[in-house]
Design an enzyme around this catalytic site. Structure first.
Site, short mmCIF file in Angstrom:
data_model
loop_
_atom_site.label_atom_id
_atom_site.label_comp_id
_atom_site.label_asym_id
_atom_site.label_seq_id
_atom_site.Cartn_x
_atom_site.Cartn_y
_atom_site.Cartn_z
N ARG A 160 0.84 -1.20 0.00
CA ARG A 160 0.00 0.00 0.00
C ARG A 160 0.87 1.24 0.00
O ARG A 160 2.09 1.14 -0.14
CB ARG A 160 -0.93 -0.01 1.22
N THR A 162 3.31 4.02 0.85
CA THR A 162 4.38 4.09 1.83
C THR A 162 5.05 5.47 1.86
O THR A 162 5.83 5.76 2.75
CB THR A 162 5.51 3.08 1.52
N TRP A 173 12.65 2.94 -11.48
CA TRP A 173 11.73 2.76 -12.62
C TRP A 173 12.44 3.05 -13.94
O TRP A 173 12.27 2.33 -14.92
CB TRP A 173 10.48 3.65 -12.47
N SER A 255 5.39 -2.41 -17.36
CA SER A 255 4.45 -1.31 -17.21
C SER A 255 3.19 -1.79 -16.45
O SER A 255 2.63 -1.05 -15.63
CB SER A 255 4.07 -0.79 -18.60
N HIS A 258 4.08 -1.95 -12.82
CA HIS A 258 4.12 -0.58 -12.31
C HIS A 258 2.68 -0.08 -12.07
O HIS A 258 2.37 0.50 -11.02
CB HIS A 258 4.84 0.29 -13.35
N ARG A 287 -2.29 8.85 -12.14
CA ARG A 287 -1.32 7.79 -12.48
C ARG A 287 -1.88 6.78 -13.48
O ARG A 287 -1.12 6.14 -14.19
CB ARG A 287 -0.91 7.03 -11.23
N CYS A 387 12.98 1.18 0.21
CA CYS A 387 11.87 1.12 1.19
C CYS A 387 11.58 -0.36 1.37
O CYS A 387 11.35 -1.08 0.39
CB CYS A 387 10.68 1.90 0.63
N CYS A 390 8.30 -1.82 0.01
CA CYS A 390 8.25 -1.75 -1.46
C CYS A 390 9.20 -2.80 -2.05
O CYS A 390 8.92 -3.43 -3.06
CB CYS A 390 8.68 -0.38 -1.96
P1 FAD Z 1 6.37 6.89 -10.67
O1 FAD Z 1 5.31 5.88 -10.37
O2 FAD Z 1 7.62 6.86 -9.89
O3 FAD Z 1 6.71 6.76 -12.22
C1 FAD Z 1 7.89 7.31 -12.78
C2 FAD Z 1 7.63 7.59 -14.26
O4 FAD Z 1 7.38 6.36 -14.93
C3 FAD Z 1 6.37 8.41 -14.51
O5 FAD Z 1 6.64 9.78 -14.48
C4 FAD Z 1 5.96 7.95 -15.88
O6 FAD Z 1 6.69 8.62 -16.88
C5 FAD Z 1 6.36 6.51 -15.91
N1 FAD Z 1 5.26 5.60 -15.56
C6 FAD Z 1 4.47 5.62 -14.46
N2 FAD Z 1 3.63 4.58 -14.45
C7 FAD Z 1 3.90 3.87 -15.56
C8 FAD Z 1 3.39 2.68 -16.11
N3 FAD Z 1 2.43 1.97 -15.49
N4 FAD Z 1 3.89 2.24 -17.29
C9 FAD Z 1 4.87 2.92 -17.92
N5 FAD Z 1 5.42 4.04 -17.44
C10 FAD Z 1 4.94 4.52 -16.28
N6 FAD Z 1 5.23 3.36 -3.36
C11 FAD Z 1 4.28 3.07 -2.41
O7 FAD Z 1 3.66 3.98 -1.86
N7 FAD Z 1 4.00 1.76 -2.07
C12 FAD Z 1 4.66 0.72 -2.64
O8 FAD Z 1 4.42 -0.44 -2.29
C13 FAD Z 1 5.66 1.00 -3.63
N8 FAD Z 1 6.35 0.01 -4.22
C14 FAD Z 1 7.32 0.30 -5.13
C15 FAD Z 1 8.05 -0.72 -5.71
C16 FAD Z 1 9.06 -0.44 -6.61
C17 FAD Z 1 9.82 -1.57 -7.25
C18 FAD Z 1 9.39 0.92 -6.93
C19 FAD Z 1 10.51 1.25 -7.88
C20 FAD Z 1 8.66 1.94 -6.35
C21 FAD Z 1 7.62 1.66 -5.45
N9 FAD Z 1 6.87 2.67 -4.88
C22 FAD Z 1 5.91 2.36 -3.95
C23 FAD Z 1 7.00 4.05 -5.33
C24 FAD Z 1 5.98 4.37 -6.45
O9 FAD Z 1 5.97 3.36 -7.45
C25 FAD Z 1 6.29 5.69 -7.16
O10 FAD Z 1 7.59 5.66 -7.66
C26 FAD Z 1 6.10 6.90 -6.26
O11 FAD Z 1 4.80 6.90 -5.72
C27 FAD Z 1 6.32 8.20 -7.05
O12 FAD Z 1 5.40 8.28 -8.10
P2 FAD Z 1 5.51 9.25 -9.32
O13 FAD Z 1 4.18 9.88 -9.51
O14 FAD Z 1 6.68 10.14 -9.16
O15 FAD Z 1 5.75 8.34 -10.62
#
Ligand code: FAD
Length: 458
Positions: A160, A162, A173, A255, A258, A287, A387, A390
């Site tokens: 969830r 974090t 990513w 993707s 993600h 998102r 984290c 995560c």
């Molecule tokens: P991010 O989600 O970091 O995305 C970065 C960039 O990737 C975006 O700007 C976009 O260009 C691209 N992007 C985004 N989504 C997609 C997609 N589906 N397909 C293709 N491209 C895409 N956070 C938590 O709160 N709980 C968790 O359990 C958690 N687990 C994680 C596990 C991993 C392995 C990682 C790397 C991160 C995790 N995070 C978690 C963090 C979360 O995924 C985001 O990175 C964070 O919330 C910041 O989000 P953001 O809006 O900056 O974009």
């Protein structure tokens, strides 16, 4: 026309969303029962703390960047300590240590042709340390570690929100998506992202994005003559030209994973004003809702996992001799019954994903190795996630997809007619990843309804 082949685009226009949602309504109760009520499937062994990020400096077990991840919630100082990213991302509950070699009774025996796990006596939770074989898409958990990891309760550590965000998360990513840049010939994949190479890595060379006059992004990539694809236009306007099928599947898996993580963190979000855990519609809109391609990839992963689970079912029957809990026949039978309830339901629709279209052509074997190596690199990247919670779910889900790919591409394989061993960790990861996707699908449906309701009101 709506069958989900690796070539198909899952979209609203097609009946496939509805098909998968119907399937999910059927499978989800059995899947929740399996993952939430059995010891075998609710505990995961993972090496969370003893591996260094192999790709960049990760001082303090974080991503090495001072501005990184866990610390980057805006105005974190203003937030009560229990809500801070570091606290939210912490693992909860007792962690049982790995029992060590001495406690392990016997080496697993490679199964005979056609039988999965024959002779692999496993207890409900404890498992044997086995080497991964060359057909694995995961990184062997003990690859460079001195410790074999801990057992973690998945129920006590739900995936969830974090607060993990910022440069650290972005760096992971970005590196994952860079792995999508396949090259014609194989190269040392592990080294490609290694500390001595440029952050871009050689693989980034064959990837170029351009904007057309209408501002739409076209991603041009090296063509593989053997498998020209007709241009694929996704709803987002992202156009991928001349991309080989396997590369596209790799991208969609990442993707989709993600997107599933985003769905969970938006659904189980901490409202820092009220202290309540609740769905965050704006998070979903920003998102996922605005990016139908991401949602499509999530559904694609659901189809892929459903197919892998359905295919695996017949290997997990009592007749095939797979043992879930040695020493406790009653629990073994109960766990098996719950597993088969899931596999039978997953198989209740006609074959939902056609893996036979992949790795077929002349370059098939080397492409497959490339694909596998890239997948292993992604699993190594999980050690760079700053984290704990995560990292736990990131590792579990990469292992889950890796197992699904192993089942899809390495079972019934003419080159290797014997069935590869699946360890407990792989099975647990596979079924829990399926459960994650299953709950993402229902969260997205509910979010979609909330958006519609909002639009109707407006
Ligand atoms: P991010 O989600 O970091 O995305 C970065 C960039 O990737 C975006 O700007 C976009 O260009 C691209 N992007 C985004 N989504 C997609 C997609 N589906 N397909 C293709 N491209 C895409 N956070 C938590 O709160 N709980 C968790 O359990 C958690 N687990 C994680 C596990 C991993 C392995 C990682 C790397 C991160 C995790 N995070 C978690 C963090 C979360 O995924 C985001 O990175 C964070 O919330 C910041 O989000 P953001 O809006 O900056 O974009």
């Amino acid at each position: 026309a709506c069958a989900i082949s690796p070539k198909a685009t899952v979209s609203d226009a097609c009946a496939s969303y509805a098909t998968l949602e119907r399937l999910n309504r059927n499978v989800k109760p059995a899947l929740d029962e399996l993952t939430q009520t059995t010891d075998f499937f609710s505990h995961y062994r993972v090496n969370l703390f003893h591996k260094k990020c192999p790709f960049w400096d990760d001082e303090n077990g974080m991503c090495g960047n001072i501005a990184c991840a866990v610390e980057t919630l805006d105005n974190e100082e203003d937030i009560p300590p229990v809500w801070r990213a570091k606290e939210l991302g912490k693992l909860e509950g007792p962690r049982a240590q790995h029992p060590g070699k001495a406690v392990q009774k016997q080496e697993p025996v490679r199964p005979l042709k056609g039988k999965l796990g024959e002779g692999v006596g496993e207890s409900c939770v404890v498992e044997y340390d086995d080497e991964c074989d060359d057909r694995d898409y995961c990184v062997p958990e003990d690859e460079s570690a001195t410790s074999k990891g801990d057992y973690v309760s998945l129920l006590r550590n739900p995936e969830r929100f974090t607060g993990y965000a910022g440069d650290g998360a972005r760096q992971v990513w970005d590196a994952i998506y860079r792995e999508n840049c396949f090259q014609r010939s194989s190269f040392p994949h592990y080294a490609a992202l290694g500390k001595d190479s440029s952050p871009q890595g050689p693989a980034a060379m064959d990837f170029k994005a351009v904007l057309d006059a209408a501002g739409r992004q076209h991603v041009l990539e090296q063509t593989r003559e053997h498998n020209p694809l007709t241009p694929f236009v996704a709803n987002t306007g992202l156009e991928v030209e001349d991309e080989c099928l396997e590369k596209r599947v790799f991208y969609r898996v990442m993707s989709g994973m993600h997107a599933s993580i985003s769905a969970h963190l938006c659904w189980d979000f901490l409202n820092q004003t009220t202290g309540q855990w609740q769905p965050n519609l704006d998070c979903y809109k920003a998102r996922l809702h605005q990016f139908p391609e991401r949602i499509s990839n999530l559904y694609f992963n659901y189809a892929l996992l459903s197919r892998a689970i359905a295919k695996l079912g017949p290997y997990l029957t009592a007749e095939q001799g797979y043992t879930f809990c040695t020493g406790d026949p009653a629990q073994d039978a109960e766990t098996r019954e719950k597993v088969l309830a899931v596999t039978t339901k997953a198989a209740s629709v006609p074959q939902i994903f056609d893996e036979s279209l992949m790795f077929k052509n002349g370059e098939g074997p080397s492409l497959k190795e490339d694909f596998r190596n890239r997948f292993r690199n992604v699993s190594r990247l999980m050690d760079c996630v700053g984290c704990d919670k995560c990292r736990l779910w990131g590792k579990l889900q990469t292992a889950g997809y890796g197992t699904a790919l192993k089942v899809l591409f390495e079972f019934d394989n003419n080159d290797h007619p014997e069935v590869p061993v699946l360890k407990r960790t792989e099975l647990v990861a596979l079924f829990n990843t399926y459960a994650r996707l299953s709950s993402s699908l229902s969260a997205i449906q509910r979010f979609r309804a909330m958006v519609e309701e909002e639009e109707n009101k407006g």
